[in-house]
Design a protein around this motif. Structure first.
Motif, PDB file in Angstrom:
ATOM      1  N   LEU A   1      41.935  40.656  34.536  1.00 52.19           N
ATOM      2  CA  LEU A   1      40.423  39.881  34.616  1.00 52.19           C
ATOM      3  C   LEU A   1      39.459  41.857  34.845  1.00 52.19           C
ATOM      4  O   LEU A   1      40.163  43.272  35.090  1.00 52.19           O
TER       5      LEU A   1
ATOM      6  N   PHE B   1      36.380  38.789  31.165  1.00 50.25           N
ATOM      7  CA  PHE B   1      36.623  37.192  32.204  1.00 50.25           C
ATOM      8  C   PHE B   1      36.071  38.706  33.068  1.00 50.25           C
ATOM      9  O   PHE B   1      37.198  40.153  33.243  1.00 50.25           O
TER      10      PHE B   1
ATOM     11  N   PRO C   1      36.279  39.146  38.279  1.00 48.74           N
ATOM     12  CA  PRO C   1      36.239  38.236  38.808  1.00 48.74           C
ATOM     13  C   PRO C   1      34.680  38.122  39.841  1.00 48.74           C
ATOM     14  O   PRO C   1      34.028  37.762  39.541  1.00 48.74           O
TER      15      PRO C   1
ATOM     16  N   TRP D   1      37.107  33.232  38.452  1.00 50.54           N
ATOM     17  CA  TRP D   1      36.780  34.308  37.588  1.00 50.54           C
ATOM     18  C   TRP D   1      35.114  34.343  37.216  1.00 50.54           C
ATOM     19  O   TRP D   1      35.008  32.749  37.114  1.00 50.54           O
TER      20      TRP D   1
END
Length: 242
Positions: free
Chosen positions: A96, A47, A49, A10
């Motif tokens: 995410l 957070f 990708p 991430w």
């Protein structure tokens, strides 16, 4: 806590807590969000990708990835949802936040029209809960009631502290209301981070300290922000006491 490199599983977008909370209002299913309460002002970490922040340029935010240099972030333990130290506002189990979703939410938060109604803070309800611990007629609550009061008081401070910080930015650095607010906010942060001993008396004292901070910040929220002319005519303040 663990030190983990970004850009592998991430990436992270860092921003002020007040801005981050506004962005969350515009996200139907936000992903994991961590809090660092110990910066000069509390920060949120969203957070997202990995590999999606190469062209990130949203104002008042910082992209933390490993595109140009290796970047690491500190992850709180998965179960920690409150201070002291970094903690999770939204659990890692939330996954995410899609980068397009976060960008759109931040743009909405940053460009709210002036006609947008301000966040309403119910200081009457907050004061009523605080009075159960520090009012003239306050009585020692039962342990279960005390736990519920502490949870509500902590929630109130999570709203009142960023509200006070946001109002402070419109004041001159030497203005008396700003100096008083800084002292009040600093004390509230310390009380939020404090961990009482596992005794009933210690928990009562901790709850009363939270209640005093709620009462002080309610007074600040109810006080009109002074105009520039009022600030210029106000006397200089050398020492602030609380």
């Amino acid at each position: 806590m663990r030190l983990v490199q970004t850009g592998v599983r991430w990436d992270v977008v860092k921003m002020r807590r007040f801005l981050g909370l506004q962005a969350i209002e515009h996200i139907e299913q936000p992903g994991a969000v961590a809090v660092d309460p110990h910066s000069p002002e509390p920060m949120l970490y969203f957070f997202v990708p990995a590999g999606t922040l190469a062209n990130w340029n949203v104002p008042d935010t910082t992209a933390l990835n490993s595109t140009e240099c290796t970047t690491h972030v500190v992850l709180p333990p998965g179960h920690r949802e409150a201070p002291p130290g970094p903690y999770w506002l939204l659990s890692p189990s939330c996954g995410l936040t899609p980068i397009a979703t976060l960008r759109r939410a931040l743009e909405m938060a940053l460009h709210r029209p002036d006609t947008h109604p301000p966040i309403r803070i119910d200081t009457a309800a907050m004061r009523a809960d605080a009075a159960q611990l520090i009012g003239d007629d306050a009585e020692l609550p039962e342990s279960t009631v005390l736990l519920q009061l502490v949870q509500r008081l902590r929630g109130y401070l999570m709203v009142l502290v960023p509200h006070a910080e946001d109002r402070m930015r419109s004041l001159a650095h030497t203005a008396e209301p700003r100096l008083v607010a800084q002292a009040t906010v600093g004390e509230a942060r310390r009380r939020l981070d404090a961990v009482p001993d596992l005794t009933f008396i210690s928990e009562i004292k901790h709850a009363q300290a939270l209640a005093r901070s709620v009462e002080a910040l309610c007074r600040h929220a109810e006080t009109p922000t002074p105009t520039v002319a009022q600030e210029r005519s106000a006397p200089e303040v050398g020492v602030v006491q609380q």
